[in-house]
Design an enzyme around this catalytic site. Structure first.
Site, short mmCIF file in Angstrom:
data_model
loop_
_atom_site.label_atom_id
_atom_site.label_comp_id
_atom_site.label_asym_id
_atom_site.label_seq_id
_atom_site.Cartn_x
_atom_site.Cartn_y
_atom_site.Cartn_z
N GLU A 1 4.34 27.09 7.90
CA GLU A 1 4.07 26.45 6.62
C GLU A 1 2.88 27.17 6.01
O GLU A 1 1.85 27.33 6.67
CB GLU A 1 3.74 24.96 6.86
CG GLU A 1 3.60 24.23 5.56
CD GLU A 1 3.28 22.73 5.72
OE1 GLU A 1 3.33 22.22 6.84
OE2 GLU A 1 2.96 22.12 4.69
N ARG B 1 3.22 23.93 23.32
CA ARG B 1 2.32 24.65 22.43
C ARG B 1 1.14 25.20 23.22
O ARG B 1 0.81 24.70 24.29
CB ARG B 1 1.87 23.78 21.26
CG ARG B 1 0.99 22.62 21.62
CD ARG B 1 0.82 21.65 20.45
NE ARG B 1 0.16 22.24 19.30
CZ ARG B 1 0.73 22.35 18.10
NH1 ARG B 1 1.95 21.95 17.89
NH2 ARG B 1 0.06 22.86 17.10
N LYS C 1 -4.25 23.99 11.74
CA LYS C 1 -4.70 24.55 10.47
C LYS C 1 -5.56 23.56 9.71
O LYS C 1 -6.51 23.94 9.04
CB LYS C 1 -3.48 24.96 9.63
CG LYS C 1 -2.88 26.28 10.11
CD LYS C 1 -1.63 26.64 9.34
CE LYS C 1 -0.46 25.83 9.82
NZ LYS C 1 0.82 26.23 9.27
P1 ATP Z 1 -0.81 23.50 12.75
O1 ATP Z 1 -0.95 22.13 13.32
O2 ATP Z 1 -1.76 24.47 13.30
O3 ATP Z 1 -0.79 23.50 11.26
P2 ATP Z 1 1.97 23.68 12.70
O4 ATP Z 1 2.91 23.51 13.82
O5 ATP Z 1 1.95 22.63 11.69
O6 ATP Z 1 0.57 24.00 13.28
P3 ATP Z 1 3.49 25.65 11.36
O7 ATP Z 1 3.06 26.57 10.31
O8 ATP Z 1 4.43 24.57 11.02
O9 ATP Z 1 2.17 25.04 11.97
O10 ATP Z 1 3.99 26.45 12.64
C1 ATP Z 1 4.86 27.54 12.61
C2 ATP Z 1 5.41 27.69 14.00
O11 ATP Z 1 4.37 27.93 14.94
C3 ATP Z 1 6.12 26.44 14.44
O12 ATP Z 1 7.36 26.79 15.02
C4 ATP Z 1 5.21 25.82 15.44
O13 ATP Z 1 5.92 25.10 16.40
C5 ATP Z 1 4.49 27.05 16.02
N1 ATP Z 1 3.16 26.69 16.52
C6 ATP Z 1 2.18 26.07 15.85
N2 ATP Z 1 1.11 25.87 16.64
C7 ATP Z 1 1.42 26.36 17.85
C8 ATP Z 1 0.74 26.45 19.11
N3 ATP Z 1 -0.50 25.97 19.27
N4 ATP Z 1 1.37 27.04 20.13
C9 ATP Z 1 2.61 27.54 19.98
N5 ATP Z 1 3.31 27.50 18.84
C10 ATP Z 1 2.74 26.91 17.78
MG MG Z 2 3.67 22.10 10.57
#
Ligand code: ATP
Ligand code: MG
Length: 556
Positions: A36, A260, A270
Site C-alpha cells: 500500500e 511476518r 509504516k
Molecule cells: P505495515 O503495517 O508496515 O504498513 P502492511 O502489511 O500494512 O505493513 P503493505 O504495504 O500492505 O504493508 O504490505 C505489502 C506486503 O508486505 C504485504 O503482503 C504484507 O503482508 C508484507 N509485509 C508487511 N510487513 C511485513 C513484515 N514485517 N514481514 C513480512 N512481510 C511483511
Molecule cells: Mg496493509
C-alpha cells in the site's frame, strides 16, 4: 552460519513444487508484491519482496508489483516512487507495474454481479450499528434491517453511491453471507464505503472505494496470480477471499500465509515509522536509524546483505522475533569481503616524529583489502606530523597495552615502528602532543630492524588529513520486543541512538569517497559517505561496528 549443506525447501516452495509436479500452472507460477503506498518500505517488506520475487525466479515464474491503493486518504505518489526505487535497488524486476485502482471499474462490475446474485446489499446502518450487528466471537450477530432489499433497489442505491448522491458514511455495500458465521469476517463484511476524497491516481472519478477484502483477492484474480502470499494475520480473511472468488466464478487464485518479520529494538509498521518521522524523532524516512530499506541503504547496507538476511531467517508459519544482530552479521560479512580498509582518526591527538625530516612526505603503498587480492593498493602520504587516536596512548599503561605510552614501541600501520620519547600535557592533564622517534629501517614491507612489536595503530598525516563529521548509530528502541507495545513504543526511544563527532580526520583518499560504497575505517568499523556530504565537508555514517559490541554490553 555456513551455507554448505543443501537447503531444504520452505513450505511455500514445497507447495509450488507439488503444484508443478501435478501439472498445475504449466504456464508458470505468478506472484505479486502488493504494497500500500502509504509509507516507505521496511525490512519486513524486504522479506516479502525476496519471497515473492524469489519464488518466481526459482520456479520459472513472474512477479507483479501491484500498488494496493484503495485508501485515498493515506496514499501518495511520493511513496509509489520510493517503493519502486527500493524494489529495484534490492535487485528485482517486476513483470508489470499495476495498481488496484486500475481495477476500480472492474471491481464495481464484480460488486454489481454479486448484487444481481443476491449476494450483496446496500446498508444504511451507521458504523456503530454495523459494529453492534456483528456480535462477538462467542455470540452470533444480528441481521441488518436493510439486508433484504430487492436486487433492483440495491442496484439503484449502489449506482447512487457511485454517482455521489450520498454523503460519506450514509451507506455501505455489504456482502450477504452469514451473520452467525463462526468467522467474524464472514458476518456480512463491508465491500464498499463512500469517501468523497480525491485519489492520487483516479482523482475525483470515484467517491466509493472498495475495502481491502473486496479489492485484494479480485485484483489477484484479474492478474492471474497463482500464489498470493501474505502475512499470517490474513489467515482469518482467507475464507472471505475464497468466497468472493467462488461466487464471482473468476480465476481461482489462492492465498498462503507466512510469519511476518519482527526485528528487535525497532518498530516495523509504516504507521509507527511515520509517527517517528512526523514527531522528528528521526530525520525522515531514510534516516540511517530507520528499519526502512532507504534508511538501511543510507546507512551503508548493501542489497546483497539484505537479501542474504532474508534468506537466512527463512520462511516460517509462526511469528518470531529476529535479533537485529543477525542483520548486522550479514552486512559485516558482506563488507568484510568488499570494503577497502582505510585510516580515519576519530578522536585525534597529535604525534610528532622528531627524527623525521621536516618537509619530507613519503607516499606509502597500502593494500586496499587483504581479503580481496584484486583490490590493489593506494598511496597514503606519511609525514612528520600525524594524528593518532587518543586512546591509543596511555600515560600509565597496564602490562598488556600493546599500543603507545611512555617509552613504548608500536608500529604505525603501513609505515614505521616508533618509540615514544616524551609528551606534553594540557592544563587539564590530558595529552596535548606526543613525541616519538621512528626507526628508518623498520618500514613495512622492507623491515630490517629486527624489532618486534605486538601492536599496530592507525594514523593520518596532519598536512594531508581531511576533516569529516562522523555519525554513529545505535538501536532506535531500548526495548527488545516492541511488537506487543502498541503506541507505547514511543516511551522506549533510545535517547542515544545517534552520536556525532563533528571533527574527525580521515586519510586523503577519502576525498573521492562515494555514497553507498562502504569502507572499513580500520580498527573502528564500516562506514559510508552520507548524501549530506559536500566537497567542503565529508560526512560518514557508521554502518556497523567491526564486532558485535551490543551483545557484550548487555552481558556486563
Ligand atoms: P505495515 O503495517 O508496515 O504498513 P502492511 O502489511 O500494512 O505493513 P503493505 O504495504 O500492505 O504493508 O504490505 C505489502 C506486503 O508486505 C504485504 O503482503 C504484507 O503482508 C508484507 N509485509 C508487511 N510487513 C511485513 C513484515 N514485517 N514481514 C513480512 N512481510 C511483511
Ligand atoms: Mg496493509
Amino acid at each position: 552460519m555456513e551455507d554448505s549443506k543443501p537447503k531444504s525447501l520452505n513450505f511455500l516452495e514445497e507447495i509450488i513444487q507439488q503444484n508443478l509436479a501435478s501439472g498445475q500452472y504449466s504456464q508458470g507460477i505468478f506472484t505479486r508484491f502488493p504494497p500500500e503506498p502509504n509509507g516507505y518500505l521496511h525490512i519486513g517488506h524486504a522479506k516479502s519482496i525476496c519471497l515473492n520475487f524469489g519464488l518466481a525466479l526459482k520456479f520459472g515464474g513472474k512477479t507483479n508489483l501491484r500498488f494496493d491503493d484503495t485508501n485515498p486518504i493515506t496514499e501518495e505518489t511520493e511513496y509509489v516512487e520510493a517503493i519502486k526505487k527500493d524494489v529495484s535497488w534490492l535487485g528485482f524486476t517486476w513483470e508489470n507495474e499495476l495498481y488496484a485502482s486500475n481495477y476500480f471499474e472492474q471491481l464495481y462490475q464484480f460488486a454489481v454481479d454479486l448484487i444481481k446474485k443476491s449476494l450483496a446489499y446496500v446498508d444504511d446502518s451507521t458504523a456503530e450499528q454495523i459494529a453492534a450487528q456483528k456480535g462477538t466471537p462467542t455470540s452470533v450477530g444480528t441481521e441488518s434491517p436493510y439486508r433484504n432489499r430487492t436486487v433492483d433497489e440495491n442496484l439503484t442505491l449502489f449506482k447512487e453511491m457511485r454517482d455521489g448522491i450520498h454523503a460519506d458514511g450514509a451507506k455501505v455495500l455489504r456482502a450477504k453471507i452469514d451473520m452467525a458465521h463462526a468467522n467474524m469476517h464472514m458476518r456480512d463484511p463491508l465491500m464498499y464505503r463512500i469517501r468523497h476524497v480525491a485519489h492520487h491516481r483516479t482523482g475525483n472519478n470515484w467517491c466509493i472505494y472498495p475495502m481491502y477484502d473486496f479489492a485484494h483477492g479480485q485484483s489477484d484474480s484479474i492478474e492471474g496470480i497463482t500464489h498470493s502470499i501474505c502475512t499470517l494475520e490474513f489467515d482469518v480473511h482467507r475464507p472471505l477471499y475464497d468466497w468472493f472468488i467462488d461466487k464471482l466464478s473468476i480465476f481461482p487464485t489462492h492465498q498462503y500465509e507466512f510469519a511476518r518479520l519482527n526485528l528487535s529494538h525497532t518498530v516495523m509498521s509504516k504507521r509507527k515509522l511515520l509517527q517517528l518521522v512526523n514527531e522528528k524523532i528521526v530525520n525522515g524516512w531514510d534516516d540511517p536509524r530507520m528499519p526502512t530499506i532507504s534508511g538501511l541503504r543510507r546507512r551503508g547496507y548493501t542489497a546483497a546483505s539484505i537479501r542474504n538476511f532474508c534468506e537466512r531467517i527463512g520462511v516460517a508459519k509462526r511469528d518470531n522475533l529476529i535479533d537485529l544482530s543477525l542483520l548486522e552479521f550479514c552486512i559485516r560479512e558482506d563488507l568484510n569481503k568488499s570494503a577497502d580498509r582505510v585510516m580515519a582518526v576519530l578522536d585525534p591527538v597529535k604525534l610528532v616524529i622528531t627524527n623525521y625530516p621536516e618537509d619530507q612526505v613519503e607516499e606509502l603503498a597500502i593494500e586496499n583489502n587483504p581479503e580481496d587480492p584484486e583490490s590493489g593498493s593506494r598511496s597514503v602520504p606519511f609525514s612528520k606530523d600525524l594524528y593518532i587516536e587518543r586512546d591509543d596512548f596511555m600515560l600509565d599503561p597496564p602490562k598488556k597495552f600493546f599500543r603507545l605510552g611512555p617509552d613504548l614501541m608500536v608500529r604505525l600501520k603501513g609505515a614505521y615502528i616508533i618509540k615514544c620519547e616524551s609528551f606534553d600535557l594540557n592544563e587539564d592533564g590530558s595529552v596535548q602532543t606526543i613525541y616519538a622517534t621512528h626507526f628508518p629501517n623498520s618500514k613495512s614491507g622492507s623491515d630490517t630492524s629486527e624489532i618486534h612489536v605486538k601492536g599496530t595503530i592507525h594514523w593520518v598525516s596532519i598536512p594531508h588529513a581531511v576533516e569529516a563529521e562522523i555519525r554513529s548509530f545505535d538501536r532506535l528502541l531500548i526495548v527488545e520486543d516492541a511488537s506487543e507495545l502498541g503506541d507505547d513504543f514511543m516511551k522506549f526511544i533510545n535517547p542515544e541512538s545517534i552520536q556525532i563527532i563533528e571533527k574527525a580526520f580521515v586519510e586523503r583518499s577519502l576525498r573521492s569517497a562515494t555514497v553507498n560504497k562502504a569502507v572499513q575505517f580500520i580498527r573502528k568499523g564500516y562506514y559510508c559517505l552520507d548524501p549530506d556530504a559536500s566537497p567542503e565537508k565529508l560526512v560518514f555514517n557508521r554502518t556497523v561496528t567491526l564486532k558485535d559490541t551490543w551483545a557484550k554490553e548487555q552481558n556486563k
